[in-house]
Design a protein around this motif. Structure first.
Motif, PDB file in Angstrom:
ATOM      1  N   GLY A 232      44.895  44.911  32.376  1.00  0.00           N
ATOM      2  CA  GLY A 232      44.421  45.994  33.333  1.00  0.00           C
ATOM      3  C   GLY A 232      43.180  46.092  33.728  1.00  0.00           C
ATOM      4  N   LEU A 233      42.179  45.210  33.177  1.00  0.00           N
ATOM      5  CA  LEU A 233      40.875  44.922  33.888  1.00  0.00           C
ATOM      6  C   LEU A 233      40.633  43.812  34.665  1.00  0.00           C
ATOM      7  N   SER A 234      39.774  44.028  35.716  1.00  0.00           N
ATOM      8  CA  SER A 234      39.327  42.948  36.528  1.00  0.00           C
ATOM      9  C   SER A 234      38.132  42.411  36.342  1.00  0.00           C
ATOM     10  N   TYR A 235      37.855  41.158  35.908  1.00  0.00           N
ATOM     11  CA  TYR A 235      36.847  40.327  35.527  1.00  0.00           C
ATOM     12  C   TYR A 235      36.213  39.891  36.840  1.00  0.00           C
ATOM     13  N   LEU A 236      35.282  39.883  37.208  1.00  0.00           N
ATOM     14  CA  LEU A 236      34.520  39.451  38.518  1.00  0.00           C
ATOM     15  C   LEU A 236      33.280  38.533  38.234  1.00  0.00           C
ATOM     16  N   ALA A 237      33.233  37.380  38.832  1.00  0.00           N
ATOM     17  CA  ALA A 237      32.117  36.659  38.770  1.00  0.00           C
ATOM     18  C   ALA A 237      31.483  36.413  40.167  1.00  0.00           C
ATOM     19  N   ALA A 238      30.185  36.721  40.543  1.00  0.00           N
ATOM     20  CA  ALA A 238      29.618  36.503  41.842  1.00  0.00           C
ATOM     21  C   ALA A 238      28.722  35.288  41.542  1.00  0.00           C
ATOM     22  N   CYS A 239      28.798  34.283  42.763  1.00  0.00           N
ATOM     23  CA  CYS A 239      28.290  32.930  42.782  1.00  0.00           C
ATOM     24  C   CYS A 239      27.597  32.932  44.083  1.00  0.00           C
ATOM     25  N   PRO A 240      26.413  32.516  44.177  1.00  0.00           N
ATOM     26  CA  PRO A 240      25.723  32.320  45.415  1.00  0.00           C
ATOM     27  C   PRO A 240      25.915  31.324  46.018  1.00  0.00           C
ATOM     28  N   THR A 241      26.474  30.031  45.455  1.00  0.00           N
ATOM     29  CA  THR A 241      26.596  28.664  45.862  1.00  0.00           C
ATOM     30  C   THR A 241      27.994  28.368  45.343  1.00  0.00           C
ATOM     31  N   GLU A 242      28.535  27.231  45.822  1.00  0.00           N
ATOM     32  CA  GLU A 242      29.831  26.622  45.656  1.00  0.00           C
ATOM     33  C   GLU A 242      29.597  26.068  44.474  1.00  0.00           C
ATOM     34  N   VAL A 243      30.769  26.318  43.538  1.00  0.00           N
ATOM     35  CA  VAL A 243      30.913  25.849  42.132  1.00  0.00           C
ATOM     36  C   VAL A 243      32.108  25.261  41.976  1.00  0.00           C
ATOM     37  N   SER A 244      32.256  24.684  40.746  1.00  0.00           N
ATOM     38  CA  SER A 244      33.756  24.226  40.227  1.00  0.00           C
ATOM     39  C   SER A 244      34.612  25.389  39.991  1.00  0.00           C
ATOM     40  N   PRO A 245      35.692  25.791  40.869  1.00  0.00           N
ATOM     41  CA  PRO A 245      36.226  26.976  40.721  1.00  0.00           C
ATOM     42  C   PRO A 245      37.087  27.237  39.381  1.00  0.00           C
ATOM     43  N   LEU A 246      37.521  25.783  38.856  1.00  0.00           N
ATOM     44  CA  LEU A 246      38.120  26.112  37.538  1.00  0.00           C
ATOM     45  C   LEU A 246      37.339  26.308  36.416  1.00  0.00           C
TER      46      LEU A 246
END
Length: 473
Positions: free
Chosen positions: A86-100
């Motif tokens: 039920g919780l949304s975990y968000l990660a904000a990245c300023p540049t392109e990184v490996s999605p996985l």
């Protein structure tokens, strides 16, 4: 790498906010929640104030894209998200990184919270242990890069919360977490996943081969599409530094696999055996996909037949226009869902060599209603039904199911007067069958070297539903 990390509650409230490489505005959370709450299958539509739903959380799936580009004052941010308990975990990245890499790290954070606080690691667990959550994030991330993510290493640094710790927190007003002043021995060894000097009075290892079936079933019970993925879950209670070797009777069934860091990948590539020194406790040894041939031959162990019809409240069933009926009489509808166990399915039982039907456990059906439905009145001859008025979602919990049982849910619906729905959302069905397998994968041997004792070893198969959806007629 990761600039900021947020945890959102089922209502969009920011529970945890941690910045590693500069400050990210909370507007990214608002942007995400605007997208999330618009989806019918997202938990944002559910009422968290309903005690019935809170006691039985609905197994809805996140339909928000896991990666989004979010406008920011300094340009564009890449927002990664997962949904757990039920919780949304968000990660904000300023540049392109490996999605996985980022998505796997978010799942690892959620797994650590379950390990520390128990399952489910939901909103109440986070609020009760928020100081421990911040301390864990401090150890798991170093300037935006994942650092210590192994449970044994973290437990050597930060002790899991205890009852005595909570009493101490209530008396002193401090943190309930106990932080060590010294690094655990495992963090500086070549096996960071295992602590040194592990001792147990009883030595045992359990292996579960869990296969999940993602499938779409049409209204007639035919399989439209199916995909099978598996994981090997282990529980290790072994003293010293044991070296284990796991062999399969038919390794050719395994395709596209990934492993825990403890597995010697080169040995698997060469001999198709899993050689590893296990962590202490519960862990996921490996994940894999079943080859397409086995997935295409899948036949479900149960059948779910939903029927929804709409008519006029005063004049009975009607086949009129979408506006429906005469005068100002509100539209009504009827729903019927029948669930039954099939006598023949494609599941196999490697330990007993049995084929066909078996007792199905933990059966439940989640029924999302169209937005035009104002209210419903539901009843079932077997099990219990919970309906969430805010989310327009019902969960029918059946429990165990065998061939002799014929569970049926019936009920009526009252529409809001805007007309009949263009389509009915698919139902989600959950089930589990112990000792069963879709692929037939079985373990031929589990041996140990490096220690003198003989541990107790147990292996079993489990087949269960993943995203198992049934279309309405």
């Amino acid at each position: 790498m990761i600039q900021s990390l947020f945890l959102l509650s089922p209502t969009g409230e920011v529970l945890i906010e941690r910045h590693f490489r500069g400050v990210t505005s909370r507007t990214v959370c608002d942007y995400f929640w605007g997208k999330a709450s618009a989806n019918l299958n997202h938990h944002g539509g559910l009422s968290t104030t309903s005690t019935a739903i809170a006691a039985n959380p609905l197994p809805l799936y996140d339909t928000v894209p896991p990666i989004m580009e979010v406008p920011d004052s300094d340009g564009t941010l890449y927002l990664f998200s997962i949904l757990r308990d039920g919780l949304s975990y968000l990660a904000a990245c300023p540049t392109e990184v490996s999605p996985l890499l980022v998505l796997e790290f978010l799942h690892r954070v959620a797994d650590i919270f379950v390990d520390y606080f128990g399952s489910p690691a939901d909103e109440s667990a986070i609020k009760d242990n928020f100081s421990t959550v911040y301390q864990l994030l401090e150890e798991m991330v170093d300037y935006g890069w994942p650092l210590t993510t192994e449970p044994n290493g973290l437990k050597g640094l930060i002790k899991p919360p205890t009852v005595m710790g909570k009493i101490q927190q209530a008396v002193t007003g401090g943190s309930s977490a106990i932080v060590s002043d010294e690094l655990p021995s495992g963090t500086v060894s070549n096996m960071p996943w295992r602590a040194a000097g592990v001792k147990h009075s009883q030595n045992e290892i359990y292996i579960d081969i869990v296969e999940e079936i993602d499938a779409i079933i049409d209204a007639n019970g035919n399989v439209v599409s199916s995909d099978v993925s598996g994981s090997i879950q282990a529980q290790s209670v072994l003293s010293g530094v044991p070296d284990l070797l796991l062999t399969f009777a038919d390794p050719e069934l395994i395709d596209d696999c990934s492993f825990h860091p403890c597995v010697r990948y080169g040995r698997y590539e060469m001999d198709k055996v899993v050689s590893f020194v296990p962590p202490d406790g519960n862990f996921e040894l490996m994940k894999y996909r079943v080859r397409n041939a086995a997935a295409k031959m899948f036949s479900p162990p149960l059948q779910c037949t939903p029927q929804l019809s709409y008519g006029n409240a005063t004049s009975g069933a009607s086949n009129g226009a979408a506006g429906g009926g005469s005068g100002d009489a509100p539209l009504s509808g009827r729903i019927s869902v029948i669930v039954s166990a099939r006598s023949i399915s494609s599941l196999v039982f490697p330990s007993t060599r049995q084929k066909g039907s078996a007792v199905i456990e933990e059966v439940s059906v989640t029924i999302p209603f169209p937005k035009v439905v104002r209210t419903t009145k539901l009843s079932a001859n077997i099990g219990s039904v919970l309906y969430d008025e805010a989310g327009r979602v019902a969960k029918w919990t059946i429990g165990k199911l065998n061939e002799k049982m014929r569970p049926q849910l019936t009920g009526t619906m009252v529409l809001d007067g805007t007309g009949r729905p263009e389509e009915n959302p698919p139902l989600s069905v959950e089930w589990k069958i112990p000792l069963a397998s879709v692929s037939g994968l079985s373990v031929s041997g589990l041996s140990m070297s490096g220690e003198n004792y003989k541990p107790y070893k147990g292996v079993r198969n489990i087949a269960k539903s993943g995203r198992f959806q049934v279309r309405c007629g």
